[in-house]
Every structure is written in structure tokens, then in C-alpha cells.
Write a protein that holds these residues in place. Structure first.
Motif, PDB file in Angstrom:
ATOM      1  N   SER A 205       0.789  -1.216   0.000  1.00 49.92           N
ATOM      2  CA  SER A 205       0.000   0.000   0.000  1.00 49.92           C
ATOM      3  C   SER A 205       0.821   1.265   0.000  1.00 49.92           C
ATOM      4  N   GLU A 206       2.028   1.178   0.477  1.00 47.53           N
ATOM      5  CA  GLU A 206       2.693   2.422   0.854  1.00 47.53           C
ATOM      6  C   GLU A 206       3.672   2.960  -0.175  1.00 47.53           C
ATOM      7  N   ARG A 209       4.496   6.747  -0.700  1.00 48.61           N
ATOM      8  CA  ARG A 209       4.873   7.684   0.340  1.00 48.61           C
ATOM      9  C   ARG A 209       6.379   7.859   0.415  1.00 48.61           C
ATOM     10  N   PRO A 284     -13.000   8.763  -1.826  1.00 50.82           N
ATOM     11  CA  PRO A 284     -12.513  10.150  -1.938  1.00 50.82           C
ATOM     12  C   PRO A 284     -11.172  10.420  -1.251  1.00 50.82           C
ATOM     13  N   PHE A 285     -10.676   9.501  -0.424  1.00 46.17           N
ATOM     14  CA  PHE A 285      -9.348   9.672   0.197  1.00 46.17           C
ATOM     15  C   PHE A 285      -8.583   8.363   0.010  1.00 46.17           C
ATOM     16  N   ALA A 286      -8.142   8.121  -1.206  1.00 48.75           N
ATOM     17  CA  ALA A 286      -7.678   6.776  -1.574  1.00 48.75           C
ATOM     18  C   ALA A 286      -6.474   6.291  -0.788  1.00 48.75           C
ATOM     19  N   GLY A 287      -5.468   7.145  -0.602  1.00 54.83           N
ATOM     20  CA  GLY A 287      -4.238   6.659   0.022  1.00 54.83           C
ATOM     21  C   GLY A 287      -3.641   5.544  -0.821  1.00 54.83           C
ATOM     22  N   ILE A 305      -9.686   8.796  -5.367  1.00 55.56           N
ATOM     23  CA  ILE A 305      -9.130  10.143  -5.561  1.00 55.56           C
ATOM     24  C   ILE A 305      -8.133  10.399  -4.440  1.00 55.56           C
ATOM     25  N   ILE A 307      -5.035  13.430  -3.260  1.00 58.35           N
ATOM     26  CA  ILE A 307      -4.429  14.719  -3.595  1.00 58.35           C
ATOM     27  C   ILE A 307      -2.951  14.585  -3.965  1.00 58.35           C
ATOM     28  N   ASP A 333      -8.100  17.159  -5.564  1.00 58.64           N
ATOM     29  CA  ASP A 333      -8.590  17.563  -4.250  1.00 58.64           C
ATOM     30  C   ASP A 333     -10.077  17.204  -4.187  1.00 58.64           C
ATOM     31  N   CYS A 353     -11.125   5.849   4.047  1.00 58.38           N
ATOM     32  CA  CYS A 353     -10.558   6.095   5.362  1.00 58.38           C
ATOM     33  C   CYS A 353      -9.951   7.499   5.282  1.00 58.38           C
ATOM     34  N   TYR A 362       0.062  14.226   5.424  1.00 59.10           N
ATOM     35  CA  TYR A 362       0.406  13.500   4.210  1.00 59.10           C
ATOM     36  C   TYR A 362       1.274  14.287   3.247  1.00 59.10           C
ATOM     37  N   GLY A 367      -4.940  22.218   0.270  1.00 61.61           N
ATOM     38  CA  GLY A 367      -6.127  21.362   0.111  1.00 61.61           C
ATOM     39  C   GLY A 367      -5.998  20.029   0.826  1.00 61.61           C
ATOM     40  N   ILE A 384     -16.760  17.470   1.454  1.00 59.41           N
ATOM     41  CA  ILE A 384     -16.381  16.279   0.668  1.00 59.41           C
ATOM     42  C   ILE A 384     -17.417  15.168   0.875  1.00 59.41           C
TER      43      ILE A 384
HETATM   44  C1  LIG Z   1      -6.010   8.171   5.972  1.00 60.45           C
HETATM   45  S1  LIG Z   1      -5.285   8.319   4.441  1.00 60.45           S
HETATM   46  C2  LIG Z   1      -5.979   7.044   3.731  1.00 60.45           C
HETATM   47  C3  LIG Z   1      -4.939   6.079   3.647  1.00 60.45           C
HETATM   48  C4  LIG Z   1      -5.331   4.742   4.175  1.00 60.45           C
HETATM   49  N1  LIG Z   1      -5.414   4.737   5.605  1.00 60.45           N
HETATM   50  C5  LIG Z   1      -4.321   3.781   3.657  1.00 60.45           C
HETATM   51  O1  LIG Z   1      -3.301   3.566   4.291  1.00 60.45           O
HETATM   52  O2  LIG Z   1      -4.546   3.281   2.580  1.00 60.45           O
HETATM   53  C6  LIG Z   1      -6.021   9.708   3.737  1.00 60.45           C
HETATM   54  C7  LIG Z   1      -5.568  10.089   2.372  1.00 60.45           C
HETATM   55  O3  LIG Z   1      -6.286  11.281   2.053  1.00 60.45           O
HETATM   56  C8  LIG Z   1      -5.489  12.039   1.198  1.00 60.45           C
HETATM   57  N2  LIG Z   1      -6.011  13.415   1.201  1.00 60.45           N
HETATM   58  C9  LIG Z   1      -5.869  14.397   2.106  1.00 60.45           C
HETATM   59  N3  LIG Z   1      -6.568  15.480   1.751  1.00 60.45           N
HETATM   60  C10 LIG Z   1      -7.178  15.187   0.592  1.00 60.45           C
HETATM   61  C11 LIG Z   1      -8.056  15.884  -0.267  1.00 60.45           C
HETATM   62  N4  LIG Z   1      -8.438  17.132  -0.009  1.00 60.45           N
HETATM   63  N5  LIG Z   1      -8.490  15.270  -1.377  1.00 60.45           N
HETATM   64  C12 LIG Z   1      -8.105  14.001  -1.678  1.00 60.45           C
HETATM   65  N6  LIG Z   1      -7.278  13.296  -0.905  1.00 60.45           N
HETATM   66  C13 LIG Z   1      -6.820  13.884   0.225  1.00 60.45           C
HETATM   67  C14 LIG Z   1      -4.088  11.874   1.734  1.00 60.45           C
HETATM   68  O4  LIG Z   1      -3.133  12.104   0.742  1.00 60.45           O
HETATM   69  C15 LIG Z   1      -4.111  10.433   2.226  1.00 60.45           C
HETATM   70  O5  LIG Z   1      -3.547   9.573   1.271  1.00 60.45           O
END
Ligand SMILES: C[S@@+](CC[C@H](N)C(=O)[O-])C[C@H]1O[C@@H](n2cnc3c(N)ncnc32)[C@H](O)[C@@H]1O
Length: 491
Positions: A205-206, A209, A284-287, A305, A307, A333, A353, A362, A367, A384
Motif C-alpha cells: 500500500s505504501e 509515500r 474520496p481519500f484513496a491513500g 481520488i 491529492i 482535491d 478512510c 500526508y 487542500g 467532501i
Molecule cells: C487516511 S489516508 C488514507 C490512507 C489509508 N489509511 C491507507 O493507508 O490506505 C487519507 C488520504 O487522504 C489524502 N487526502 C488528504 N486530503 C485530501 C483531499 N483534499 N483530497 C483528496 N485526498 C486527500 C491523503 O493524501 C491520504 O492519502
């Protein structure tokens, strides 16, 4: 290997005795003789006379003879006498050696009559009275249609309840991957086994980063982040991860250096339970790539998605490597979600998540929610959620994995409730709340100090919130039976 025993005979002799002097260890209710069996017994005695001795135990101290097998025969003989038949008082009995009455009682349970049947209640009362061990005897007995579990539960409530619970759980696993309870326990063997199988498929997953983020994973305590913020304020510059590490060591702060990935089993469970077959997932916060890769493997379409372009790039590479064709990522974003997605796009499930405020930072991109002051964070987060829910089809679910966070004074911000509030304001209904129990990881190392100094208990759970949009009565018609993916160890 089985241990070998030296066997010996306990049969002492067979001789004629007055059967009318017999005493009995068991109550009359111990065995049932139904009218049919009684009829057969009578017919057999009348036709064949006596072809089998009684089994008896003679108490050496007083000469009392307990009949171990033949009670219904004696009852039948009494009946025959009443009916005018002539029955000899002396009949053959085989004497068996027993150390005591309990040992004799054991034999009563295992001698099986071809006519009378042990009743479940009768056996239960008997076992209780003589403190016999059902687990030891059950293999030696001819127990007709007994409900063995019920019997074990009657005799030994805790063991039987545990066996029954284990059996029920394994059938729930077959049907639902994990038991569908409001607790997801990631420490359980069934969870860890399945996770290992997913990881064996190449989940990582990482990748996206940078090194310092890779290290500063979710196991990190907020103390590390506070330290970094203080260093940043003091120097006006972002400290490197090495500098933070050095400073943390000096102050005796525990640094988590392990890595983890988003839980594939949690992902699989949420997709299998709360998506329609082949449905489209919006994240919406893919990571990292896990939620996309698992989606593709299970035949769902996924759009994530994030950022951070480097994360999105890494996810795409990973998906190509594993041939995950149904996962897609967009850099952007999510507060601009409506602009990022085609107007016609509608999802069947939202699963994500989000950043837990600034618990993990991150990037320094404008944004990025993790860089914001809490008020601004919350406002953007709500926007969001609203836009995401707007892109969810009717009669569908949304699932957010969240965890509460503390403010600078160590007080919980109530982030879980604020997430629920944001969904309710977006027209969704709160449908399930599940506690996700995390493995303790480095918590035991950290918790002592935090408890001693500030009475903070170690947090080892997150909340899995499940919302629904539409008419909950339609769930049955829209969500067919859950299919559990077969997984092999070397997938
Ligand atoms: C908690 S992490 C999710 C990652 C997950 N826990 C994992 O390890 O797969 C949240 C993600 O949201 C992204 N993020 C933060 N602000 C954002 C935004 N405005 N739009 C889209 N993504 C965003 C970060 O880059 C981060 O990858």
C-alpha cells in the motif's frame, strides 16, 4: 501412538440368584420402555424363556446385589407373574467386579438393552447423581437420538456453550467471511489467516509515500506529531525524519517504525456485504492501493481520488503489475469532487478512510486535509462527504473508517460523531456501527506512561460507520446473497 494397556476380566462368576432381591442404582425413569418394546420383550421371554443372564454387582460388605442390566426384564417378570405365568425365582446372574457404587453406576450407563432406551433426562439425572463424566462415557454408550451438544451443555454448560459457539462461528464465516457482529476483531486467527492470503497476492500500500511518511505510519503516537510541530515552530523549517527520530529518542518518546497496509479483510468484508455485485466504488481519500486492488480482484469497479500525485502514480503502477484492470485513480482535491468526476458518474458504494485531522500529515499540498486547522478541516471534510453522497445512487451504502483524535490539550475532538453528523446532513441514514479492534502493536510500550501521566487509556480501535441512502426496505431486493471468495494460501 496410542498407549497399550494390560486388560483383565472383571467377570467373577455366573450363578443363579433370586432376582426378586435385586436392588437398582438407577431410578425407574432412567430408561424408557415404550409399549412396542414392552410387547416385543414379553413376546421374546414367552417364546425363548431365559437366554441371557442378568449383570449384577454384589456389595462385598453386605451382600446386597445391584442389578446393572435387566431392570425392565424384572419388571416384565413381575407382570407375567401377575398375569398367572409361572416364573422361577432363581435365574442366572453374571457377577461383575466393581470397586464402588460409582464404578457400578458407570456400567449401568453403558450396558445397552435391546428393548429399553436411555432417556436424555434420565441419563442426565443419573450422571449428576453419581458425578459421572459424560465426555468420558459418551463414546461407550449407545445413545439414540440424543442431542449431544444439548446433553453436554446440560452437564457442563461452559464447555458445551463454547463448542456450540465455535461451530456457529465457523458456519457464519463460511457464509459471511467473518461473523457479522458489531465488532471486527483483527486479532483473531480467521482474520489474520485471510489477511495473509490477501497479502500473498501482492498487496502493497505504501509505495507512494516518501520515506518519512512511510515511517510515520498510523502506529505513531500524537506525541511524535506534536514534537515535529514544536520543532517546526522553533526553527521555522520542517525537520527531517532523522532529526525527529533523534529528538524523540532524547525525550524517551516511542517511535513506531513498522509498516502497515490498509486492511484487505476489512475491505473485502465491506465490499462483499455492502456493495451490489459488480458495483462501482468511490473512494474520496484513496491513500494506498489496497482498496482498489481488492475491488478489482472481487470484480468491482473502483475509482479512488487522492491529492498526492506520487501516491496515485504508485497505485497505478501497482495495479498494472498485478493486472488489476478495474481499479482507477485520479489525482485531485476531493473538495472539488464534482469537477473531478464526469457529471454522469454515480457510485454503488462509498468506501474510504479519511485523514484523522492532522494525526498523520500526508503532504504540504494546499487542500490536503491533514495540514488544516481543525475548524477548516471539519468544514472541508463535511463538503467532501456531501459531494460524495450526492454521487451515490439511491438505495446504496457508504462506509467510512474513522478514529477519534485528541486536541492539543488531550481532549477528544468527537470526530466520530462529527462524521456521523456530516452524513446525516447529507441525507444519509446511520445503518451500522462497528468497532474495529486493532492489534496492539506498539501500544503496550506506550500505554504505561500515558496512563500513569494523564489517565489516557490506550486506543486500540477504530470505528467503521455504515450509512444508507434511500429506502432500507429495498435492501433485500437489491443486495443478493453474499458470495465468499475462495482463497488459497499461494494465491
Ligand atoms: C487516511 S489516508 C488514507 C490512507 C489509508 N489509511 C491507507 O493507508 O490506505 C487519507 C488520504 O487522504 C489524502 N487526502 C488528504 N486530503 C485530501 C483531499 N483534499 N483530497 C483528496 N485526498 C486527500 C491523503 O493524501 C491520504 O492519502
Amino acid at each position: 501412538m496410542e498407549t497399550t494397556l494390560t486388560l483383565s476380566s472383571r467377570v467373577l462368576k455366573t450363578e443363579n440368584v433370586n432376582w426378586r432381591d435385586f436392588k437398582f442404582i438407577q431410578q425407574d425413569s432412567f430408561k424408557d420402555l415404550d409399549p412396542d418394546a414392552a410387547h416385543r420383550l414379553k413376546a421374546s421371554i414367552l417364546a425363548n424363556n431365559f437366554t441371557q443372564p442378568f449383570y449384577v454387582w454384589e456389595v462385598p460388605e453386605n451382600g446386597t446385589i445391584f442389578c446393572l442390566d435387566g431392570k425392565h426384564r424384572t419388571l416384565m417378570l413381575e407382570q407375567l407373574i401377575k398375569e398367572g405365568h409361572t416364573v422361577p425365582y432363581l435365574l442366572p446372574a453374571t457377577f461383575i467386579h466393581c470397586e464402588n457404587k460409582k464404578e457400578a453406576a458407570k456400567l449401568v450407563t453403558i450396558y445397552s438393552s435391546i428393548y429399553a432406551r436411555v432417556s436424555q433426562k434420565g441419563l442426565f439425572d443419573f450422571m449428576k447423581e453419581y458425578e459421572l463424566d459424560f465426555t468420558e462415557l459418551k463414546d461407550q454408550m449407545d445413545l439414540p437420538e440424543f442431542d449431544m451438544l444439548e446433553m453436554m451443555e446440560m452437564l457442563n454448560p461452559t464447555d458445551a456453550a463454547a463448542t456450540q459457539a465455535a461451530e456457529a462461528r465457523s458456519s457464519l464465516q463460511e457464509k459471511f467471511i467473518i461473523p457479522p457482529f458489531s465488532i471486527f476483531d483483527t486479532r483473531q486467527g480467521y482474520w489474520m489467516d485471510r489477511k495473509r492470503k490477501w497479502i500473498a497476492m501482492g498487496l502493497e500500500s505504501e509505495d507512494g509515500r516518501p520515506e518519512e511518511l512511510f515511517m510515520a505510519k498510523s502506529g505513531q503516537s500524537s506525541g511524535i506529531y506534536n514534537l515535529r510541530n514544536r520543532m517546526r515552530e522553533a526553527t521555522g523549517q520542517d525537520p527531517s525524519w532523522d532529526e525527529i527520530l533523534k529528538e524523540a529518542k532524547k525525550r524517551g518518546l516511542h517511535v513506531y517504525t513498522g509498516t502497515s497496509i490498509f486492511d484487505p479483510v476489512l475491505t473485502e468484508v465491506v465490499y462483499s456485504w455492502f456493495n451490489i455485485p459488480g458495483g462501482v466504488i468511490l473512494d474520496p481519500f484513496a491513500g494506498g492501493s489496497v482498496r482498489g486492488l481488492v475491488a478489482s480482484e472481487l470484480g468491482f469497479n473502483y475509482i479512488g481520488i487522492d491529492i498526492r500525485p506520487e501516491q496515485v502514480e504508485a497505485n497505478i503502477q501497482q495495479a498494472m503489475l498485478l493486472g488489476a484492470k478495474q481499479a482507477e485513480w485520479i489525482t485531485g482535491d476531493s473538495s472539488q469532487l464534482n469537477e473531478l468526476l464526469p457529471e454522469s458518474f454515480r457510485a454503488d458504494l462509498i468506501f474510504t478512510c479519511p485523514p484523522y485531522a492532522d494525526l498523520e500529515v500526508y503532504s504540504d499540498l494546499e487542500g490536503d486535509l491533514s495540514t488544516m486547522e481543525y475548524d477548516e478541516f471539519l468544514k472541508t471534510y463535511q463538503q467532501i462527504i456531501k459531494q460524495s453522497c450526492g454521487r451515490l445512487k439511491d438505495d446504496r451504502f457508504a462506509c467510512f473508517v474513522v478514529g477519534d483524535i485528541r486536541d492539543e490539550s488531550g481532549i477528544y475532538r468527537n470526530f466520530v460523531s462529527q462524521t456521523i453528523e456530516a452524513f446525516l446532513e447529507s441525507g444519509m441514514l446511520l445503518y451500522n456501527e462497528i468497532i474495529l479492534i486493532n492489534v496492539a502493536g506498539s501500544l503496550p510500550v506506550r500505554v504505561g506512561r500515558q496512563m500513569a501521566n494523564s489517565r489516557k487509556v490506550g486506543k486500540m480501535h477504530q470505528n467503521v460507520l455504515v450509512f444508507y441512502k434511500g429506502d432500507s426496505k429495498k435492501i433485500k431486493e437489491n443486495f443478493p446473497e453474499i458470495e465468499v471468495k475462495e482463497m488459497s494460501e499461494n494465491a
